[in-house]
Design an enzyme around this catalytic site. Structure first.
Site, mmCIF file in Angstrom:
data_model
loop_
_atom_site.group_PDB
_atom_site.id
_atom_site.type_symbol
_atom_site.label_atom_id
_atom_site.label_comp_id
_atom_site.label_asym_id
_atom_site.label_seq_id
_atom_site.Cartn_x
_atom_site.Cartn_y
_atom_site.Cartn_z
ATOM 1 N N ASP A 122 -1.241 -1.418 -4.852
ATOM 2 C CA ASP A 122 -2.359 -1.073 -5.281
ATOM 3 C C ASP A 122 -2.820 0.178 -4.668
ATOM 4 O O ASP A 122 -2.116 0.803 -3.668
ATOM 5 C CB ASP A 122 -3.465 -1.650 -4.691
ATOM 6 C CG ASP A 122 -3.182 -3.549 -5.208
ATOM 7 O OD1 ASP A 122 -2.691 -3.140 -6.429
ATOM 8 O OD2 ASP A 122 -3.511 -4.292 -4.489
HETATM 9 N N1 URA Z 1 -0.159 -7.505 -3.483
HETATM 10 C C1 URA Z 1 -1.132 -6.799 -3.606
HETATM 11 O O1 URA Z 1 -2.426 -7.596 -3.832
HETATM 12 N N2 URA Z 1 -1.440 -5.616 -3.668
HETATM 13 C C2 URA Z 1 -0.199 -4.896 -3.530
HETATM 14 O O2 URA Z 1 -0.495 -3.453 -3.498
HETATM 15 C C3 URA Z 1 0.913 -5.352 -3.189
HETATM 16 C C4 URA Z 1 1.206 -6.913 -3.475
#
Ligand code: URA
Length: 244
Positions: A102
């Protein structure tokens, strides 16, 4: 591969531009002798304006992703490609992130132009565990480990339960989570399902490959063959928390 194509594929310019650069003497061997289009010395003997060439394909790099960068060029704003030499965005085959993080997740991300390797790493069946360090808004209540390891947790708007995941408590509001898969916002949604909220999330390992503590955010390096092998050195079968 012909010299023009080799350099164009590494992003040094279009074929026409590279041809012009070769003719202008920008491409030499290690002794500084200008190369002609028909010569292709070993990769490590070629220089572009006196500098060694970028590594050839297949290339695998590890990047420590900072907060605020997205993993896709289709998203607006800063992307992880902005952290690499601009030429890298023009490579053919192109570099792709091995699974996405993310925008506000930090830490270990691999990028490669090797599609087979990419799929091998991200496929849950290959047993490559991903470990995330999580800072939470509220104290852990004690039930989260059982919920995550149950193999029955179904996230909002999904129907297929998550594979069992492991929780290691590091503090009142801090934990490590080990996943076999990589669903959209998975860690954040797992804690939301447990009634908590993730304040910060950092990936610290993929398989047997750890994020080096001295790799600053925004920094990257090329993974050598041994480091690439270590990705697969901690498989589910080796793990005490085996779930497959
Ligand atoms: N889980 C999440 O919520 N975000 C990420 O970037 C990776 C794993």
């Amino acid at each position: 591969m012909k010299l023009v194509k080799l350099l164009a594929n590494l992003g040094y310019g279009s074929r026409k531009e590279v041809q012009r650069l070769i003719r202008a003497g920008a491409v030499t061997d290690a002794t500084g002798r200008s190369l002609s289009e028909n010569e292709v010395p070993p990769h490590d003997q070629i220089r572009f304006r006196g500098e060694e060439l970028d590594p050839p394909a297949p290339l695998v790099i590890m990047l420590n992703k900072p907060d605020g960068y997205t993993c896709s060029t289709e998203d607006p704003g800063d992307t992880i490609y902005d952290l690499l030499p601009p030429r890298f965005a023009l490579r053919n085959p192109g570099l792709n992130p091995v699974g996405r993080l993310d925008k506000d997740t930090t830490g270990l991300i691999l990028m490669t132009d090797d599609g087979k390797l990419l799929h091998k790493i991200i496929h849950p069946k290959s047993g490559c565990l991903k470990v995330y360090q999580v800072q939470l808004d509220r104290p852990l209540e004690g039930h989260e480990g059982e919920l995550f390891s149950s193999g029955t947790l179904v996230l909002n708007s999904e129907t297929r339960p998550l594979l069992p995941a492991k929780l290691q408590v590091l503090g009142e509001k801090e934990a490590l989570v080990t996943l076999h898969e990589g669903r959209y916002h998975q860690v954040r949604r797992m804690f939301a399902a447990a009634g908590n909220h993730v304040l910060s999330l950092k990936r610290i390992s993929i398989g047997g490959l750890r994020l080096p503590t001295d790799l600053e955010e925004g920094e990257w390096f090329e993974l050598d063959a041994d480091a690439q092998k270590s990705i697969f050195s901690e498989m589910i079968e080796d793990s005490a928390e085996s779930s497959a």
